[in-house]
Write a protein that holds these residues in place. Structure first.
Motif, PDB file in Angstrom:
ATOM      1  N   SER A 128      -2.953   1.948  -9.123  1.00 21.13           N
ATOM      2  CA  SER A 128      -3.585   1.195  -8.044  1.00 21.13           C
ATOM      3  C   SER A 128      -3.945  -0.200  -8.548  1.00 21.13           C
ATOM      4  O   SER A 128      -3.755  -0.508  -9.732  1.00 21.13           O
ATOM      5  N   SER A 150       0.822  -1.218   0.000  1.00 23.38           N
ATOM      6  CA  SER A 150       0.000   0.000   0.000  1.00 23.38           C
ATOM      7  C   SER A 150       0.848   1.257   0.000  1.00 23.38           C
ATOM      8  O   SER A 150       0.324   2.360   0.121  1.00 23.38           O
ATOM      9  N   VAL A 196      -4.864   4.232  -2.696  1.00 20.91           N
ATOM     10  CA  VAL A 196      -3.484   4.734  -2.730  1.00 20.91           C
ATOM     11  C   VAL A 196      -3.287   5.891  -1.751  1.00 20.91           C
ATOM     12  O   VAL A 196      -2.300   6.609  -1.825  1.00 20.91           O
ATOM     13  N   THR A 220      -2.378   5.929   1.230  1.00 11.78           N
ATOM     14  CA  THR A 220      -1.235   5.805   2.138  1.00 11.78           C
ATOM     15  C   THR A 220       0.108   5.903   1.406  1.00 11.78           C
ATOM     16  O   THR A 220       1.160   5.804   2.034  1.00 11.78           O
ATOM     17  N   SER A 233      -2.881  -2.810  -3.209  1.00 13.03           N
ATOM     18  CA  SER A 233      -4.128  -2.287  -2.650  1.00 13.03           C
ATOM     19  C   SER A 233      -4.899  -1.501  -3.705  1.00 13.03           C
ATOM     20  O   SER A 233      -4.324  -0.952  -4.643  1.00 13.03           O
ATOM     21  N   THR A 284       0.612  -0.726  -6.894  1.00 13.11           N
ATOM     22  CA  THR A 284       0.198  -1.183  -5.565  1.00 13.11           C
ATOM     23  C   THR A 284      -0.590  -2.487  -5.661  1.00 13.11           C
ATOM     24  O   THR A 284      -1.188  -2.791  -6.694  1.00 13.11           O
TER      25      THR A 284
END
Length: 321
Positions: free
Chosen positions: A90, A49, A74, A76, A71, A69
């Motif tokens: 993402s 993440s 995004v 974080t 996750s 990522t």
């Protein structure tokens, strides 16, 4: 290519199999050290993440081109420290079906009063008068008709629900009864019996649902949040739940999370004391079967990039900065 999340043996097998003909793959963990020469050669990073990318990597990876990522969100990622020429993608859509199923598990628990009856039965109380309602004929409002929202809409149609959706474009190829832009937010909140929040957290959606929006909803609305806690004003939601006992909040995402290596966490307001809240610890996107799919989805996007093909889920930095 550098992989910064903690991989399992099966993860490595998938990544190496999909990319062996295109890239040399380096795994940061468990050692957390890299040869300076390798830092200069890194073109792509696959991260969980963003929290697992060390500062020294962003500082020294001068030839970095892409960050992918695992996750879907995004929020974080250290976007202010990532060079502007680096493409960020993402993994939206990687676990959308798992999230959608979790959404309906929570909705059904709420509308059928499952937890209420379960607690009564544990005490030996046989209460049949407080039965639940049907999903058929109800209006399901989806705030964020993206990858997750689309899957939620499909399941909702199977239950015979009317689907009202909102996304940025006001367009969709999914079977819905209404699709609008954020300008239609009040209309969807007012007309829906069940509302699901599935937007990304960015500068436009932070605090999207406050006291005004909660008061726009029906008094017996079921509100589900699988987005991020900060999309809803925490104090406003707590006070609304206290004042409206027929209103139910189903929350999988939160404003506070446990500190590292701890497993306890309470919010600023005691949601756990309210009978009209159903809570899970940010697990909607996880399932025993999902990890392989999530990793393949992300790595496939990297593979397309290395082959010069069109990639998906490019992040608009201006939405966050």
């Amino acid at each position: 290519m550098l992989v910064t999340f903690r991989v399992r043996d099966e993860d490595k097998r998938i990544i190496d199999c999909m990319l062996r003909d295109l890239a040399e793959v380096i795994y940061l963990l468990p050692n957390k050290t890299l040869d300076p020469k390798n830092l200069e050669r890194i073109r792509v990073i696959i991260t969980g993440s963003g929290l697992d990318i060390p500062d020294f990597v962003l500082e020294k990876a001068e030839n970095l081109e892409l960050i992918q990522t695992l996750s879907a969100g995004v929020d974080t990622l250290p976007l202010d420290r990532i060079p502007p020429n680096v493409i960020i993608c993402s993994n939206a859509g990687g676990n959308s079906r798992a999230v959608a199923e979790h959404v309906f598990a929570m909705i059904l628990s709420a509308i059928k009063r499952i937890i209420y009856h379960h607690k009564n039965m544990e005490k030996g109380i046989w209460e049949r008068r407080r039965y639940g309602s049907m999903l058929m004929g109800k209006t399901l409002g989806i705030i964020g008709l993206g990858h997750v929202g689309r899957e939620i809409a499909k399941i909702g149609k199977c239950f015979g629900m009317r689907i009202y959706g909102i996304n940025r474009s006001g367009k969709t190829d999914v079977d819905v009864d209404f699709i609008g832009t954020p300008e239609s937010l009040d209309f969807v909140l007012r007309e829906s019996d069940i509302i699901v929040i599935s937007v990304p957290l960015n500068k436009y959606t932070r605090g999207l649902i406050g006291a005004k929006e909660l008061n726009t909803m029906k008094k017996n609305t079921i509100l589900v949040n699988v987005s991020r806690g900060e999309v809803i004003d925490q104090r406003a939601l707590f006070e609304h739940l206290r004042r409206n006992p027929e209103f139910v909040a189903c929350l999988d995402v939160w404003w506070k999370y446990p500190e590292k290596d701890t497993k306890t966490c309470l919010q600023d307001f005691p949601f756990h004391t309210l009978p009209n809240v159903i809570m899970t610890p940010h697990i909607a996107g996880f399932a025993r079967e999902i990890r392989e799919q999530v990793i393949k989805h992300a790595v496939e996007n990297v593979r397309k990039y290395l082959l010069g093909e069109k990639i998906s889920n490019i992040v608009r930095r201006e939405d966050y900065l």
